[in-house]
Design an enzyme around this catalytic site. Structure first.
Site, PDB file in Angstrom:
ATOM      1  N   HIS A  72      32.047  37.676  31.368  1.00  8.11           N
ATOM      2  CA  HIS A  72      32.363  39.107  31.445  1.00  8.11           C
ATOM      3  C   HIS A  72      33.192  39.503  30.236  1.00  8.11           C
ATOM      4  CE1 HIS A  72      31.533  40.199  35.913  1.00  8.11           C
ATOM      5  NE2 HIS A  72      30.623  39.386  35.429  1.00  8.11           N
ATOM      6  N   TYR A 200      37.976  47.815  39.408  1.00  7.66           N
ATOM      7  CA  TYR A 200      39.226  47.921  40.165  1.00  7.66           C
ATOM      8  C   TYR A 200      39.486  49.407  40.362  1.00  7.66           C
ATOM      9  CZ  TYR A 200      40.325  43.017  38.984  1.00  7.66           C
ATOM     10  OH  TYR A 200      40.317  41.642  38.858  1.00  7.66           O
ATOM     11  N   PRO A 292      46.125  39.283  45.138  1.00 10.73           N
ATOM     12  CA  PRO A 292      44.871  38.968  44.434  1.00 10.73           C
ATOM     13  C   PRO A 292      44.486  39.953  43.330  1.00 10.73           C
ATOM     14  CG  PRO A 292      44.422  39.818  46.632  1.00 10.73           C
ATOM     15  CD  PRO A 292      45.897  39.645  46.539  1.00 10.73           C
ATOM     16  N   LYS A 296      44.895  36.164  39.648  1.00 10.33           N
ATOM     17  CA  LYS A 296      45.738  35.194  38.945  1.00 10.33           C
ATOM     18  C   LYS A 296      46.077  33.948  39.769  1.00 10.33           C
ATOM     19  CE  LYS A 296      46.042  37.156  35.020  1.00 10.33           C
ATOM     20  NZ  LYS A 296      44.766  36.813  34.407  1.00 10.33           N
ATOM     21  N   TYR A 384      45.054  39.987  31.369  1.00 15.13           N
ATOM     22  CA  TYR A 384      43.896  39.785  32.245  1.00 15.13           C
ATOM     23  C   TYR A 384      43.126  38.520  31.874  1.00 15.13           C
ATOM     24  CZ  TYR A 384      40.087  40.846  35.403  1.00 15.13           C
ATOM     25  OH  TYR A 384      39.172  40.767  36.423  1.00 15.13           O
TER      26      TYR A 384
HETATM   27  C1  PHB Z   1      36.714  38.089  43.716  1.00 11.02           C
HETATM   28  O1  PHB Z   1      35.640  38.076  43.100  1.00 11.02           O
HETATM   29  O2  PHB Z   1      36.808  37.603  44.857  1.00 11.02           O
HETATM   30  C2  PHB Z   1      37.905  38.693  43.066  1.00 11.02           C
HETATM   31  C3  PHB Z   1      37.813  39.151  41.760  1.00 11.02           C
HETATM   32  C4  PHB Z   1      38.906  39.730  41.153  1.00 11.02           C
HETATM   33  C5  PHB Z   1      40.103  39.826  41.829  1.00 11.02           C
HETATM   34  C6  PHB Z   1      40.221  39.351  43.124  1.00 11.02           C
HETATM   35  C7  PHB Z   1      39.120  38.776  43.742  1.00 11.02           C
HETATM   36  O3  PHB Z   1      41.177  40.415  41.226  1.00 11.02           O
END
Ligand code: PHB
Ligand code: APR
Length: 389
Positions: A72, A200, A292, A296, A384
């Site tokens: 990504h 997000y 989450p 991280k 990130y």
């Molecule tokens: C996930 O794909 O489960 C996932 C991805 C990004 C995050 C949290 C969980 O910040």
């Protein structure tokens, strides 16, 4: 039995450390409370930083990750229906790889089995003795029989609920914690992901995240009340709520379908200090938890693994204890930065029960600054993709 390092906990931290130590010629035994099937049924985040990918390569377990993982180059942020993309590779010089944590753990289990290294599963009543002296040992019970392993060092990789952190006396330990007043409801569904990169999203109705596992497996989350139970959330309610929190054109493109997994996770920030007590070293979730947002958790565990692996290699290769002496300080420096990033992204995108109009405006202003300011984007992207070890 005797070994050089006992690793308590066969989650990703313990298994990665075990593989790296093995490659360094350092004997180790992993003690895990559950069985392999149980460990491999846990679903967690799936965004891997370059640092972790480098460790997987050093451990000789990165082939499938490179074959099946998704590179990504960017990620998307949305607030009140307005979305923008951050080009991670352009801003921070590297992408991330999307590859489920469950798959990381599976690769590590397969590698350990292939190398014929000792992994004792269904180990009950694990106890760590004499960690503050020169000759620690670990005891456990299996099928009703008590066993003892003598060792040089113990790596406490047994997660937040494990025995390792509790072995450090309360007089030595200082815990720092923040519990957020909401949880994340996550589902897996066999549908094509709505976006080929993550989204997000913050909105008046709360946070949402669009993620994925592969071309026909989506992972989505919505912020829910801390008290909510999975039974409160039908699939229909979930999809409606997700759609409401995304930009209209994204919501329209959502392909919905039955969930094949649904669970609620509470959100918490937690750090214990120090991460070392004598010959016991805390690693990963045993020492710290992040919410989450930002993915991280595993990546921060990986940096601990890196420091401890290097420190033990230095000790056994050159009889040089400096890395071990500095482990806690070094690991914590990076842990706190990951805590800060996860906390700030959580604060930025979630709806808080006692939030005022002013607080919402502050979130909107911070998002606008990030959308419009190159320096802010660079700082976000560097965090990130992962700060250097
Ligand atoms: C996930 O794909 O489960 C996932 C991805 C990004 C995050 C949290 C969980 O910040
Ligand atoms: N004895 C032996 N094993 C134990 C004990 C114990 N007393 N207590 C817990 N364990 C095992 C658990 O069953 C689990 O398999 O330790 C393991 C810890 O694994 P995780 O909780 O996954 O922690 P860690 O390996 O540090 O992984 C880092 O990254 O995304 C985050 O939180 C997420 O799991 C993730 C973490």
């Amino acid at each position: 039995m005797r070994t050089q390092v006992v690793i308590v906990g066969g989650g990703p931290s313990g298994m990665l450390l075990g593989q790296l130590l093995h490659r360094e010629g350092i004997d180790n035994v992993v003690l895990e409370r559950r069985d392999r099937a149980h460990v491999l049924s846990r679903i967690r985040a799936g965004v891997l930083e370059q640092g972790l990918i480098g460790l997987m390569e050093a451990a000789g377990v990165a082939d499938r990750l490179h074959r099946e993982g998704y590179v990504h180059e960017g990620t998307n942020l949305s607030f009140d229906g307005q979305m923008f993309r951050l080009n991670l590779s352009a801003l921070a010089g590297k992408p991330v790889i999307v590859y489920g944590q469950t798959e990381v753990t599976r690769d590590l289990y397969d590698a350990r089995a292939a190398a014929g290294l000792p992994l004792i599963d269904t180990a009950e009543d694990v106890a760590i003795h004499g960690a503050d002296g020169d000759r620690p040992h670990v005891t456990y019970t299996r099928h009703g029989v008590e066993h003892r392993i003598d060792c040089d060092f113990v790596a406490g990789c047994d997660g937040f609920h494990g025995v390792s952190r509790r072995t450090v006396p309360g007089t030595v330990r200082r815990d720092y914690e923040k519990v957020y007043p909401f949880g994340w409801l996550g589902i897996l569904s066999q549908t094509p992901p709505v976006s080929h990169e993550l989204i997000y999203a913050g909105s008046d109705a709360g946070f949402a995240l669009c993620s994925m596992r592969n071309a026909n497996l989506s992972r989505y989350y919505v912020q829910c009340a801390a008290m909510d139970r999975v039974e409160d959330w039908s699939d229909d309610r979930f999809w409606a709520e997700l759609g409401r929190r995304l930009p209209a054109h994204v919501a329209e493109a959502l392909v919905t379908g039955p969930s094949i997994e649904k669970s609620i996770a509470p959100l918490r920030s937690f750090v214990t200090e120090p991460m070392r007590w004598g010959r016991l070293f805390l690693v990963g979730d045993a020492a710290h938890i992040v919410p989450p947002t930002g993915a991280k958790g595993l990546n921060t565990a990986a940096s601990d693994v890196h420091y401890l692996w290097q420190a033990l290699a230095r000790h056994y290769r050159a009889n040089d204890a400096e890395g071990l002496e500095r482990y806690s300080e070094q690991a914590l420096l990076r842990v706190w930065k990951a805590e800060r990033f996860s906390w700030s992204l959580t604060m930025l995108l979630h709806r808080f029960p006692d939030q005022t109009g002013f607080d919402r405006r502050m979130q909107a202003a911070e998002i606008a600054f990030l959308r419009d300011n190159h320096a802010a984007q660079v700082a976000f992207a560097q965090n990130y993709v992962g700060l250097p070890y």
